[in-house]
Design a protein around this motif. Sequence first.
Motif: not given
Lengths: 276, 107
Positions: A108-119
């Motif tokens: 879950l954290l890896a996914y939100s880290g990825y999203n955060m990187f995108k934005t």
Amino acid sequence: MLVQTLEIFLIAITAGVFGSMLGLGGGIIIVPVLTLLFNVPMQTAVAASTVSIIATSTGAAVAFLQDRLTNTRVAIWLEMGTSTGALSGALIAGYLEQRFLYILFGLLLAYSGYNMFKTRKNELPEGVLPDRLSQKLQLQGSYTDRQLGKKIDYQVTGTIPGLIVMYFSGIAAGLLGIGAGIFKVPAMDQIMRIPFKASTATSNFMIGVTAASGAVVYFARGDVKPMIAGPVVLGVLLGAILGAILMVRLKSSTIRKLFIPIIIYTAFEMIYRGLK
Amino acid sequence: MSTHEPDIHPASPHEPIEITLARLLRIGSFIAAVLIAAGIGTMLLGKEAAATRLITAGLLALLATPIMRVIAAGLIFIREKDWRFACFCLVVICSLAAGIYLGQTHG
């Protein structure tokens, strides 16, 4: 003894600066430093770290509240999720496979880290339409951004999904003793679309409450050792005040960039703990 | 639509909740810092028993601060007749109390 106290104090200041800027508890600095560098038993280190979360939260909150960066209504709405979640976590502990949870929360954290990187380049969220509940509860906020030199008005969305995520972040805190702020900031940033600075400030405000109930228990068990926790708390308190003064002058995108490596690191560490 | 609103929350005869809570947190952290610093000072003078007592008092002051903060927020919402948010505070207080109770009995 004197040198050791001074060293703990200085490291605690650093933890306080980063913890307050990013809305985290700072446990990822305090616990390994105390156990690995100072040979403090794990229980004592975790207890000291939990008490220091309150110091981060309290020390920084003063500056954030005065700048109106903290959204108190959002904080209280979401605290219902974190506190009932922590309670459920404590109740179901022992019935659930911890390894599975580490992997689940890690992913879950890896996914939100990825999203955060995108934005990562976005300074402020755009085109946020408040949902009906958010309007009803008046969750919208407004703060003066010292870096941008203007007043920022923002709307809040994802009111119910945000609360549900907070409930699970509370479970993670209650079960695994982790995730003071690491789940809260991405949930407010990505689901509720709150400006990043307001997200970290509001997370910062909330983490003190969850930590307080844990700290009372550690206190009652005698895990809080004054000679260790004292210098840690004093340092973190000072660091948090400094960090908050620094944070209100930084760009949201800068704080987001500081957050990304920490969320990725924590994600990998949790997945590793689940697999090993 | 939001840019023309003079203030986000409706006008209230009292000071904004943020200012009251900030004051509470400042007092709490100040008391804690003074007690802990005095404790560490006493420790350096070699009076370990007194030092432990001072630091413990400081840590307890710190611990009480966020709990007082939720209670204070609840009271402010009651005063402003914002019953919904007063209930939210009550939910938080009850789960904190239950968590502490369970933690001590099962710990």
